[in-house]
Design a protein around this motif. Structure first.
Motif, mmCIF file in Angstrom:
data_model
loop_
_atom_site.group_PDB
_atom_site.id
_atom_site.type_symbol
_atom_site.label_atom_id
_atom_site.label_comp_id
_atom_site.label_asym_id
_atom_site.label_seq_id
_atom_site.Cartn_x
_atom_site.Cartn_y
_atom_site.Cartn_z
ATOM 1 N N CYS A 14 -74.523 106.946 -57.797
ATOM 2 C CA CYS A 14 -74.747 106.453 -56.439
ATOM 3 C C CYS A 14 -73.418 105.960 -55.888
ATOM 4 C CB CYS A 14 -75.770 105.320 -56.430
ATOM 5 S SG CYS A 14 -77.330 105.738 -57.218
ATOM 6 N N GLN A 15 -72.783 106.778 -55.061
ATOM 7 C CA GLN A 15 -71.497 106.404 -54.472
ATOM 8 C C GLN A 15 -71.654 106.268 -52.962
ATOM 9 O OE1 GLN A 15 -67.632 107.734 -56.734
ATOM 10 N NE2 GLN A 15 -68.685 109.495 -55.934
ATOM 11 N N TYR A 16 -70.973 105.280 -52.423
ATOM 12 C CA TYR A 16 -71.064 105.012 -50.990
ATOM 13 C C TYR A 16 -69.681 104.783 -50.410
ATOM 14 C CZ TYR A 16 -75.909 104.144 -52.203
ATOM 15 O OH TYR A 16 -77.181 104.271 -52.679
ATOM 16 N N HIS A 17 -69.517 105.213 -49.164
ATOM 17 C CA HIS A 17 -68.321 104.915 -48.381
ATOM 18 C C HIS A 17 -68.744 103.842 -47.383
ATOM 19 C CE1 HIS A 17 -65.427 106.276 -44.976
ATOM 20 N NE2 HIS A 17 -64.893 105.298 -45.683
ATOM 21 N N ILE A 18 -68.115 102.670 -47.462
ATOM 22 C CA ILE A 18 -68.488 101.532 -46.625
ATOM 23 C C ILE A 18 -67.269 101.074 -45.837
ATOM 24 C CG2 ILE A 18 -69.504 99.223 -46.622
ATOM 25 C CD1 ILE A 18 -70.547 99.861 -49.485
ATOM 26 N N VAL A 19 -67.480 100.779 -44.554
ATOM 27 C CA VAL A 19 -66.410 100.277 -43.690
ATOM 28 C C VAL A 19 -66.929 99.048 -42.968
ATOM 29 C CG1 VAL A 19 -64.827 100.825 -41.782
ATOM 30 C CG2 VAL A 19 -65.603 102.652 -43.311
ATOM 31 N N TRP A 20 -66.126 97.976 -42.929
ATOM 32 C CA TRP A 20 -66.490 96.782 -42.162
ATOM 33 C C TRP A 20 -65.246 96.128 -41.599
ATOM 34 C CZ3 TRP A 20 -66.431 96.918 -47.436
ATOM 35 C CH2 TRP A 20 -65.829 95.877 -48.129
ATOM 36 N N THR A 21 -65.441 95.272 -40.603
ATOM 37 C CA THR A 21 -64.315 94.712 -39.851
ATOM 38 C C THR A 21 -64.420 93.195 -39.732
ATOM 39 O OG1 THR A 21 -65.449 94.903 -37.736
ATOM 40 C CG2 THR A 21 -64.157 96.792 -38.424
ATOM 41 N N PRO A 22 -63.262 92.540 -39.568
ATOM 42 C CA PRO A 22 -63.285 91.112 -39.242
ATOM 43 C C PRO A 22 -63.872 90.900 -37.849
ATOM 44 C CG PRO A 22 -61.098 91.775 -39.979
ATOM 45 C CD PRO A 22 -61.902 93.023 -39.768
ATOM 46 N N LYS A 23 -64.300 89.706 -37.590
ATOM 47 C CA LYS A 23 -64.870 89.345 -36.289
ATOM 48 C C LYS A 23 -63.902 89.738 -35.177
ATOM 49 C CE LYS A 23 -68.196 86.602 -34.546
ATOM 50 N NZ LYS A 23 -69.571 86.742 -34.686
ATOM 51 N N TYR A 24 -64.432 90.336 -34.133
ATOM 52 C CA TYR A 24 -63.667 90.782 -32.968
ATOM 53 C C TYR A 24 -62.553 91.761 -33.328
ATOM 54 C CZ TYR A 24 -66.044 86.656 -31.282
ATOM 55 O OH TYR A 24 -67.005 85.731 -30.997
#
Length: 136
Positions: A14-24
């Motif tokens: 089970c492999q995932y590509h995840i992207v997230w960002t700091p606030k604003y």
């Protein structure tokens, strides 16, 4: 079967590509803050039984390709990563908490996630070379 992990009664990949960002989408993930985020992701993923495959910390977002065991949901993984990292950063860098824009939240509420399947090498190469893409 070396591509697969093994637990007591299951073979999995089970492999995932995840992207997230700091606030604003603040460009805050540089120097010591970026290095602490990088190290923290490795530490917390290992604690949860996950394996970091690729990781790229950009100034305003994080790309992570990770193997997640089938007994752990992505929402739980992201809640743990984002929550623990935010607490660590706010305690280590008090000036971050003082910025009125943060409102005691370091990360944006959401994230992007996609499964990594047949195009694994393309995604890994994309994450690995993300910084070069940003500059051009």
């Amino acid at each position: 079967m070396s591509r697969y992990e093994k637990a007591s009664h299951v073979f999995w990949r089970c492999q995932y590509h995840i992207v997230w960002t700091p606030k604003y989408r603040h460009r805050i993930l540089k120097n010591k803050v970026g290095r602490d985020v990088y190290r923290s992701i490795h530490v917390y993923c290992e604690q949860l039984g996950c394996q970091v495959v690729e990781l790229s910390i950009q100034l305003d977002h994080v790309h992570l390709v990770v193997k997640v065991p089938p007994n752990l949901s992505i929402s739980r993984l992201m809640g743990a990563l984002k929550g623990k990292i935010a607490l660590k950063l706010f305690s280590k860098y008090p000036y971050l908490r003082k910025k009125k824009l943060w409102g005691n939240h370091f990360w944006q509420r959401g994230y992007f996630v996609d499964t990594v399947g047949i195009n694994e090498e393309i995604i890994r190469r994309y994450v690995r070379h993300q910084e070069k893409e940003e500059r051009s």
